[in-house]
Design an enzyme around this catalytic site. Sequence first.
Site, PDB file in Angstrom:
ATOM      1  NE  ARG A  19      23.053  17.353 -36.343  1.00 59.27           N
ATOM      2  CZ  ARG A  19      23.120  16.221 -37.034  1.00 59.27           C
ATOM      3  NH1 ARG A  19      24.146  15.415 -36.881  1.00 59.27           N
ATOM      4  NH2 ARG A  19      22.166  15.874 -37.858  1.00 59.27           N
ATOM      5  CG  ASN A  37      21.875  15.759 -33.266  1.00 56.50           C
ATOM      6  OD1 ASN A  37      21.851  16.945 -32.959  1.00 56.50           O
ATOM      7  ND2 ASN A  37      21.204  15.290 -34.297  1.00 56.50           N
TER       8      ASN A  37
END
Length: 91
Positions: A19, A37
């Site tokens: 990320r 996520n």
Amino acid sequence: MEQTISITISGLVQGVYYRHSTKEKALELGISGVVKNLPDGNVHILATGTADQLDELVHWCKQGPPHAKVKSVDVENLERQVFMSFVIQRS
């Protein structure tokens, strides 16, 4: 002309700074959107930018950060969405 895509990345993509690295790459490319996520272990990205910017992001996603092991990258075109910047969405 800007467009929005949804990208779902599967494989070893959580716990490897996917990320954070995605946010850095998106900002470098001038893309806005969000990365998060998913409960199933995948990473999901909503990204808005030009076709060239988005193509470059998708290409990067296939490799990801150094410790990622990407199995698949699924891309879907969406109706254009407007984001103020690119952010990491935490659960």
